[in-house]
Motif scaffolding. Structure first.
Motif, PDB file in Angstrom:
ATOM      1  N   LEU A 153      43.595  52.482-111.679  1.00  0.00           N
ATOM      2  CA  LEU A 153      42.788  53.178-110.687  1.00  0.00           C
ATOM      3  C   LEU A 153      41.656  52.330-110.133  1.00  0.00           C
ATOM      4  O   LEU A 153      41.357  52.381-108.942  1.00  0.00           O
ATOM      5  CB  LEU A 153      42.175  54.442-111.315  1.00  0.00           C
ATOM      6  N   LEU A 154      41.007  51.558-111.023  1.00  0.00           N
ATOM      7  CA  LEU A 154      39.784  50.875-110.624  1.00  0.00           C
ATOM      8  C   LEU A 154      39.451  49.808-111.646  1.00  0.00           C
ATOM      9  O   LEU A 154      39.692  49.986-112.842  1.00  0.00           O
ATOM     10  CB  LEU A 154      38.636  51.899-110.573  1.00  0.00           C
ATOM     11  N   ASN A 155      38.922  48.677-111.181  1.00  0.00           N
ATOM     12  CA  ASN A 155      38.391  47.668-112.091  1.00  0.00           C
ATOM     13  C   ASN A 155      37.002  48.083-112.554  1.00  0.00           C
ATOM     14  O   ASN A 155      36.184  48.550-111.759  1.00  0.00           O
ATOM     15  CB  ASN A 155      38.308  46.304-111.397  1.00  0.00           C
ATOM     16  N   GLN A 156      36.730  47.900-113.814  1.00  0.00           N
ATOM     17  CA  GLN A 156      35.395  48.207-114.339  1.00  0.00           C
ATOM     18  C   GLN A 156      34.450  47.051-114.013  1.00  0.00           C
ATOM     19  O   GLN A 156      34.719  45.905-114.343  1.00  0.00           O
ATOM     20  CB  GLN A 156      35.444  48.428-115.846  1.00  0.00           C
ATOM     21  N   ARG A 157      33.319  47.370-113.363  1.00  0.00           N
ATOM     22  CA  ARG A 157      32.323  46.366-113.001  1.00  0.00           C
ATOM     23  C   ARG A 157      30.974  46.761-113.587  1.00  0.00           C
ATOM     24  O   ARG A 157      30.658  47.946-113.704  1.00  0.00           O
ATOM     25  CB  ARG A 157      32.229  46.228-111.475  1.00  0.00           C
ATOM     26  N   VAL A 158      30.189  45.765-113.964  1.00  0.00           N
ATOM     27  CA  VAL A 158      28.945  46.034-114.683  1.00  0.00           C
ATOM     28  C   VAL A 158      27.734  45.440-113.970  1.00  0.00           C
ATOM     29  O   VAL A 158      27.856  44.476-113.208  1.00  0.00           O
ATOM     30  CB  VAL A 158      29.019  45.484-116.125  1.00  0.00           C
ATOM     31  N   PHE A 159      26.562  46.018-114.262  1.00  0.00           N
ATOM     32  CA  PHE A 159      25.316  45.563-113.650  1.00  0.00           C
ATOM     33  C   PHE A 159      24.151  46.150-114.429  1.00  0.00           C
ATOM     34  O   PHE A 159      24.252  47.236-115.009  1.00  0.00           O
ATOM     35  CB  PHE A 159      25.244  45.992-112.182  1.00  0.00           C
ATOM     36  N   PRO A 160      23.027  45.457-114.467  1.00  0.00           N
ATOM     37  CA  PRO A 160      21.859  45.957-115.196  1.00  0.00           C
ATOM     38  C   PRO A 160      21.194  47.110-114.450  1.00  0.00           C
ATOM     39  O   PRO A 160      21.114  47.118-113.217  1.00  0.00           O
ATOM     40  CB  PRO A 160      20.923  44.750-115.254  1.00  0.00           C
ATOM     41  N   VAL A 161      20.687  48.073-115.222  1.00  0.00           N
ATOM     42  CA  VAL A 161      19.901  49.171-114.658  1.00  0.00           C
ATOM     43  C   VAL A 161      18.687  49.405-115.553  1.00  0.00           C
ATOM     44  O   VAL A 161      18.709  49.116-116.750  1.00  0.00           O
ATOM     45  CB  VAL A 161      20.704  50.479-114.533  1.00  0.00           C
ATOM     46  N   CYS A 162      17.626  49.922-114.950  1.00  0.00           N
ATOM     47  CA  CYS A 162      16.409  50.250-115.706  1.00  0.00           C
ATOM     48  C   CYS A 162      15.614  51.269-114.912  1.00  0.00           C
ATOM     49  O   CYS A 162      15.962  51.600-113.771  1.00  0.00           O
ATOM     50  CB  CYS A 162      15.575  49.002-115.978  1.00  0.00           C
ATOM     51  N   SER A 163      14.554  51.752-115.492  1.00  0.00           N
ATOM     52  CA  SER A 163      13.714  52.732-114.811  1.00  0.00           C
ATOM     53  C   SER A 163      12.989  52.069-113.637  1.00  0.00           C
ATOM     54  O   SER A 163      12.786  50.849-113.624  1.00  0.00           O
ATOM     55  CB  SER A 163      12.685  53.312-115.781  1.00  0.00           C
ATOM     56  N   PRO A 164      12.587  52.842-112.636  1.00  0.00           N
ATOM     57  CA  PRO A 164      11.841  52.277-111.509  1.00  0.00           C
ATOM     58  C   PRO A 164      10.588  51.525-111.946  1.00  0.00           C
ATOM     59  O   PRO A 164      10.235  50.493-111.362  1.00  0.00           O
ATOM     60  CB  PRO A 164      11.494  53.504-110.657  1.00  0.00           C
ATOM     61  N   ALA A 165       9.907  52.029-112.996  1.00  0.00           N
ATOM     62  CA  ALA A 165       8.684  51.363-113.462  1.00  0.00           C
ATOM     63  C   ALA A 165       8.985  49.973-114.009  1.00  0.00           C
ATOM     64  O   ALA A 165       8.277  49.003-113.707  1.00  0.00           O
ATOM     65  CB  ALA A 165       8.005  52.215-114.535  1.00  0.00           C
ATOM     66  N   PRO A 186      18.447  46.295-110.096  1.00  0.00           N
ATOM     67  CA  PRO A 186      17.635  45.278-109.423  1.00  0.00           C
ATOM     68  C   PRO A 186      18.438  44.252-108.623  1.00  0.00           C
ATOM     69  O   PRO A 186      17.888  43.631-107.715  1.00  0.00           O
ATOM     70  CB  PRO A 186      16.904  44.587-110.592  1.00  0.00           C
ATOM     71  N   PHE A 187      19.711  44.065-108.971  1.00  0.00           N
ATOM     72  CA  PHE A 187      20.529  43.050-108.300  1.00  0.00           C
ATOM     73  C   PHE A 187      21.874  43.663-107.887  1.00  0.00           C
ATOM     74  O   PHE A 187      22.414  44.529-108.578  1.00  0.00           O
ATOM     75  CB  PHE A 187      20.766  41.857-109.236  1.00  0.00           C
ATOM     76  N   PRO A 188      22.431  43.229-106.763  1.00  0.00           N
ATOM     77  CA  PRO A 188      23.664  43.835-106.272  1.00  0.00           C
ATOM     78  C   PRO A 188      24.924  43.358-106.991  1.00  0.00           C
ATOM     79  O   PRO A 188      25.955  44.030-106.930  1.00  0.00           O
ATOM     80  CB  PRO A 188      23.694  43.397-104.797  1.00  0.00           C
ATOM     81  N   GLN A 189      24.872  42.211-107.660  1.00  0.00           N
ATOM     82  CA  GLN A 189      26.083  41.636-108.247  1.00  0.00           C
ATOM     83  C   GLN A 189      26.692  42.549-109.317  1.00  0.00           C
ATOM     84  O   GLN A 189      25.990  43.022-110.213  1.00  0.00           O
ATOM     85  CB  GLN A 189      25.795  40.258-108.860  1.00  0.00           C
ATOM     86  N   GLY A 238      26.802  42.526-101.146  1.00  0.00           N
ATOM     87  CA  GLY A 238      26.499  41.444-102.062  1.00  0.00           C
ATOM     88  C   GLY A 238      27.074  41.648-103.441  1.00  0.00           C
ATOM     89  O   GLY A 238      26.965  40.771-104.306  1.00  0.00           O
ATOM     90  N   ALA A 239      27.713  42.793-103.672  1.00  0.00           N
ATOM     91  CA  ALA A 239      28.351  43.018-104.973  1.00  0.00           C
ATOM     92  C   ALA A 239      29.458  41.993-105.154  1.00  0.00           C
ATOM     93  O   ALA A 239      30.218  41.708-104.221  1.00  0.00           O
ATOM     94  CB  ALA A 239      28.914  44.445-105.029  1.00  0.00           C
ATOM     95  N   ASP A 240      29.551  41.428-106.351  1.00  0.00           N
ATOM     96  CA  ASP A 240      30.519  40.378-106.636  1.00  0.00           C
ATOM     97  C   ASP A 240      31.909  40.970-106.743  1.00  0.00           C
ATOM     98  O   ASP A 240      32.178  41.827-107.580  1.00  0.00           O
ATOM     99  CB  ASP A 240      30.153  39.686-107.958  1.00  0.00           C
TER     100      ASP A 240
END
Length: 305
Positions: free
Chosen positions: A160-172, A254-257, A299-301
């Motif tokens: 169905l879909l490739n799993q892609r990963v990226f960092p996430v954090c709170s707005p602060a 924070p980053f699109p990749q 810009g996502a890889d």
């Protein structure tokens, strides 16, 4: 089979469940009755058989030699009966049973299933959230959604879909991140059950895992995301888990990749089960809804797509 005339199947179900699950309480929960009802059925079945099936030690019921000899046959018989009952729904155009991992069910499917219900109001969907692998050919499950490398031998499996990963954090916390290396200045939220590592993302920037700090550990991806929302640190999330939290502003990416992990989402069905219109409708809807919901930023890889 005349020897079955003197034994009630309700009692056989009870003693099998107690022996398999290890307690009257667990058996009662599975059978949907009270603890007292199960206890009565066990005693009644022992009387009908004329043998002791369990030894009472405090609050425990330990299977006797008689029960140990019976259990595999009873469990096999109950499984066959379950499959026989399930065949009444197999091929129906108004019912679907979907087996899916709890994290995917809670963080993605539950938020989108209403769209399927609107498009196909005549199809009743039952979701079983479990990490256990299920064989759609020998169970009442019509379709499975699983995450893995595939392929799945002996089953029909559609990626169905490739799993892609990226960092996430709170707005602060995101205010402290200007470049990829800044992630190393913040606590990292760990999920020991992940099938990938930070290396997948860090390699894009020539960084390695030695820059990462310690941080809290949670044994579930949903809890890790909640910890990121609460500001405990940075979490390496994946799209179906974090897409709603990102869109709603609960976390910042924070980053699109978004590099691919080599793992995919698969829709699995049995090779011997009928291909109904309901199954086809859910399959078509799921593929479109997944792609539409991800919304990958510019810009996502897309390497290894």
């Amino acid at each position: 089979m005349k020897n079955l005339n003197r034994i009630h199947i309700t009692g056989l179900r009870a003693v099998e469940a107690v022996a398999r699950l290890g307690s009257i309480k667990s058996a009662a929960e599975e059978l949907g009755v009270t603890v007292g009802a199960v206890s009565q059925q066990v005693q009644k079945t022992e009387g009908q058989l004329g043998v002791q099936l369990f030894e009472r030690q405090n609050r425990l019921l330990l299977p006797t030699a008689h029960m140990l000899a019976m259990q595999p046959h009873l469990t096999s018989a109950m499984s066959s009966l379950s499959i026989a009952v399930a065949t009444t729904e197999r091929g129906r155009e108004d019912a679907l049973t979907i087996s899916v991992a709890p994290v995917f069910a809670g963080k993605w499917l539950v938020w989108h299933l209403k769209e399927f219900n609107k498009a196909y109001p005549g199809v009743r969907v039952r979701v079983e959230a479990t990490v256990e692998l299920v064989d759609p050919d020998t169970s009442d499950v019509d379709l499975c959604i699983r995450v893995g490398h595939g392929p799945y031998r002996g089953l029909n499996a559609e990626k169905l879909l490739n799993q892609r990963v990226f960092p996430v954090c709170s707005p602060a916390l995101a205010r402290n991140i200007r470049e990829p290396a800044d992630i190393g200045k913040l606590p990292i939220i760990h999920d020991p059950g992940q099938m990938f590592t930070w290396k997948t993302w860090l390699d894009l920037f020539g960084l390695d895992e030695t820059i990462l700090r310690d941080g809290p550990t949670f044994s579930d991806g949903s809890l890790c995301l909640d910890a990121a929302i609460a500001g405990h640190g940075v979490f390496l999330a994946w799209e179906t888990l974090a897409v709603y939290a990102v869109k709603s502003g609960q976390v910042i990416a924070p980053f699109p990749q978004r590099p691919a992990t080599g793992i995919g989402y698969w829709l699995i069905s049995g090779r011997n089960a009928p291909r109904t219109k309901a199954k086809q409708a859910f399959s078509d809807w799921l593929k479109k809804e997944l792609q539409a919901s991800i919304g990958r930023p510019k810009g996502a890889d897309e390497v290894n797509a």
